[in-house]
Scaffold this motif. Sequence first.
Motif, PDB file in Angstrom:
ATOM      1  N   TYR A  46       0.858  -1.189   0.000  1.00 45.88           N
ATOM      2  CA  TYR A  46       0.000   0.000   0.000  1.00 45.88           C
ATOM      3  C   TYR A  46       0.889   1.231   0.000  1.00 45.88           C
ATOM      4  N   VAL A  47       0.731   2.062  -1.004  1.00 45.25           N
ATOM      5  CA  VAL A  47       1.523   3.294  -1.094  1.00 45.25           C
ATOM      6  C   VAL A  47       0.600   4.500  -0.936  1.00 45.25           C
ATOM      7  N   THR A  48      -0.424   4.327  -0.119  1.00 42.33           N
ATOM      8  CA  THR A  48      -1.373   5.395   0.131  1.00 42.33           C
ATOM      9  C   THR A  48      -2.009   5.244   1.503  1.00 42.33           C
ATOM     10  N   GLU A  49      -2.345   6.357   2.064  1.00 38.30           N
ATOM     11  CA  GLU A  49      -3.161   6.357   3.270  1.00 38.30           C
ATOM     12  C   GLU A  49      -4.538   6.922   2.934  1.00 38.30           C
ATOM     13  N   ASP A  50      -4.682   7.373   1.684  1.00 37.57           N
ATOM     14  CA  ASP A  50      -5.939   7.924   1.199  1.00 37.57           C
ATOM     15  C   ASP A  50      -6.745   6.830   0.498  1.00 37.57           C
ATOM     16  N   LEU A  51      -7.882   7.226  -0.046  1.00 43.26           N
ATOM     17  CA  LEU A  51      -8.727   6.303  -0.799  1.00 43.26           C
ATOM     18  C   LEU A  51      -7.975   5.814  -2.031  1.00 43.26           C
ATOM     19  N   PRO A  52      -7.760   4.507  -2.173  1.00 42.50           N
ATOM     20  CA  PRO A  52      -7.020   4.005  -3.331  1.00 42.50           C
ATOM     21  C   PRO A  52      -7.843   4.124  -4.609  1.00 42.50           C
ATOM     22  N   LYS A  53      -7.148   4.450  -5.704  1.00 35.60           N
ATOM     23  CA  LYS A  53      -7.807   4.605  -6.990  1.00 35.60           C
ATOM     24  C   LYS A  53      -7.306   3.618  -8.034  1.00 35.60           C
ATOM     25  N   SER A  54      -6.102   3.088  -7.824  1.00 39.12           N
ATOM     26  CA  SER A  54      -5.525   2.207  -8.835  1.00 39.12           C
ATOM     27  C   SER A  54      -4.614   1.175  -8.182  1.00 39.12           C
ATOM     28  N   PHE A  55      -4.287   0.164  -8.982  1.00 38.57           N
ATOM     29  CA  PHE A  55      -3.236  -0.757  -8.554  1.00 38.57           C
ATOM     30  C   PHE A  55      -2.330  -1.036  -9.730  1.00 38.57           C
ATOM     31  N   VAL A  56      -1.056  -1.243  -9.409  1.00 38.98           N
ATOM     32  CA  VAL A  56      -0.026  -1.476 -10.409  1.00 38.98           C
ATOM     33  C   VAL A  56       0.589  -2.831 -10.131  1.00 38.98           C
ATOM     34  N   VAL A  57       0.643  -3.667 -11.157  1.00 42.49           N
ATOM     35  CA  VAL A  57       1.285  -4.974 -11.046  1.00 42.49           C
ATOM     36  C   VAL A  57       2.663  -4.836 -11.679  1.00 42.49           C
ATOM     37  N   ALA A  58       3.686  -5.239 -10.936  1.00 41.42           N
ATOM     38  CA  ALA A  58       5.064  -5.101 -11.409  1.00 41.42           C
ATOM     39  C   ALA A  58       5.873  -6.327 -11.025  1.00 41.42           C
ATOM     40  N   GLY A  59       6.940  -6.558 -11.789  1.00 40.91           N
ATOM     41  CA  GLY A  59       7.846  -7.661 -11.496  1.00 40.91           C
ATOM     42  C   GLY A  59       7.573  -8.862 -12.378  1.00 40.91           C
ATOM     43  N   GLY A  60       8.242  -9.950 -12.039  1.00 40.69           N
ATOM     44  CA  GLY A  60       8.066 -11.191 -12.771  1.00 40.69           C
ATOM     45  C   GLY A  60       7.306 -12.201 -11.938  1.00 40.69           C
ATOM     46  N   ARG A  61       7.264 -13.425 -12.404  1.00 39.02           N
ATOM     47  CA  ARG A  61       6.531 -14.470 -11.676  1.00 39.02           C
ATOM     48  C   ARG A  61       7.105 -14.717 -10.285  1.00 39.02           C
ATOM     49  N   ALA A  62       8.418 -14.670 -10.175  1.00 39.93           N
ATOM     50  CA  ALA A  62       9.062 -14.980  -8.900  1.00 39.93           C
ATOM     51  C   ALA A  62       9.024 -13.826  -7.902  1.00 39.93           C
ATOM     52  N   ASP A  63       8.949 -12.601  -8.403  1.00 38.61           N
ATOM     53  CA  ASP A  63       9.024 -11.449  -7.507  1.00 38.61           C
ATOM     54  C   ASP A  63       7.930 -10.424  -7.793  1.00 38.61           C
ATOM     55  N   GLN A  64       6.745 -10.903  -8.082  1.00 38.57           N
ATOM     56  CA  GLN A  64       5.637 -10.011  -8.424  1.00 38.57           C
ATOM     57  C   GLN A  64       5.177  -9.195  -7.230  1.00 38.57           C
ATOM     58  N   ARG A  65       4.834  -7.928  -7.477  1.00 35.59           N
ATOM     59  CA  ARG A  65       4.313  -7.022  -6.462  1.00 35.59           C
ATOM     60  C   ARG A  65       3.083  -6.325  -7.015  1.00 35.59           C
ATOM     61  N   VAL A  66       2.148  -6.047  -6.116  1.00 33.55           N
ATOM     62  CA  VAL A  66       0.960  -5.276  -6.450  1.00 33.55           C
ATOM     63  C   VAL A  66       0.996  -4.030  -5.570  1.00 33.55           C
ATOM     64  N   TYR A  67       1.039  -2.874  -6.200  1.00 34.54           N
ATOM     65  CA  TYR A  67       1.092  -1.608  -5.489  1.00 34.54           C
ATOM     66  C   TYR A  67      -0.283  -0.955  -5.548  1.00 34.54           C
ATOM     67  N   ILE A  68      -0.845  -0.646  -4.390  1.00 35.26           N
ATOM     68  CA  ILE A  68      -2.132   0.035  -4.306  1.00 35.26           C
ATOM     69  C   ILE A  68      -1.837   1.519  -4.136  1.00 35.26           C
ATOM     70  N   SER A  69      -2.353   2.353  -5.064  1.00 33.37           N
ATOM     71  CA  SER A  69      -1.998   3.774  -5.100  1.00 33.37           C
ATOM     72  C   SER A  69      -3.229   4.674  -5.046  1.00 33.37           C
ATOM     73  N   GLN A  70      -3.040   5.870  -4.508  1.00 29.55           N
ATOM     74  CA  GLN A  70      -4.106   6.861  -4.480  1.00 29.55           C
ATOM     75  C   GLN A  70      -4.189   7.627  -5.793  1.00 29.55           C
ATOM     76  N   LEU A  71      -3.218   7.443  -6.661  1.00 37.26           N
ATOM     77  CA  LEU A  71      -3.192   8.152  -7.934  1.00 37.26           C
ATOM     78  C   LEU A  71      -4.088   7.448  -8.955  1.00 37.26           C
ATOM     79  N   SER A  72      -4.730   8.228  -9.795  1.00 41.30           N
ATOM     80  CA  SER A  72      -5.604   7.656 -10.822  1.00 41.30           C
ATOM     81  C   SER A  72      -4.762   7.038 -11.932  1.00 41.30           C
ATOM     82  N   THR A  73      -5.385   6.179 -12.709  1.00 40.23           N
ATOM     83  CA  THR A  73      -4.687   5.565 -13.838  1.00 40.23           C
ATOM     84  C   THR A  73      -4.277   6.633 -14.856  1.00 40.23           C
ATOM     85  N   ALA A  74      -5.109   7.671 -15.019  1.00 38.11           N
ATOM     86  CA  ALA A  74      -4.778   8.752 -15.955  1.00 38.11           C
ATOM     87  C   ALA A  74      -3.519   9.488 -15.510  1.00 38.11           C
TER      88      ALA A  74
END
Length: 86
Positions: A46-74
Motif C-alpha cells: 500500500y503506497v497510500t493512506e488515502d482512498l485508493p484509486k488504482s493498482f499497479v502490477v510489477a515484477g516477474g513471476r518470482a518477484d511479483q508485487r501489487v502496489y495500491i496507489s491513491q493516484l488515478s490511472t490517468a
Amino acid sequence: MYLHLGQGTVVRDCDIIGIFDLDITTQSIRTRNYLNTAEKRGEVRYVTEDLPKSFVVAGGRADQRVYISQLSTATLLKRSQSGIVE
C-alpha cells in the motif's frame, strides 16, 4: 526510467506489467480473487493512506508485487509518458 506511484514509492517502468483502475476492475470476481490471493502471499504494498484509486502490477513471476496507489490511472499514464519521475 522510473514511475512514481505515490508516498515516495518508485518502480522501474520496464518492470510494470499493468496499471488498473480499482473502481472498474474490482467489479470482476476474478480481479477480487487475484487481489485477495496477492494479499495472502504478501505481494501487496500500500503506497497510500488515502482512498485508493488504482493498482499497479510489477515484477516477474518470482518477484511479483501489487502496489495500491491513491493516484488515478490517468495520472500514472501521464507520468509514464512524460519520462519524468515526479
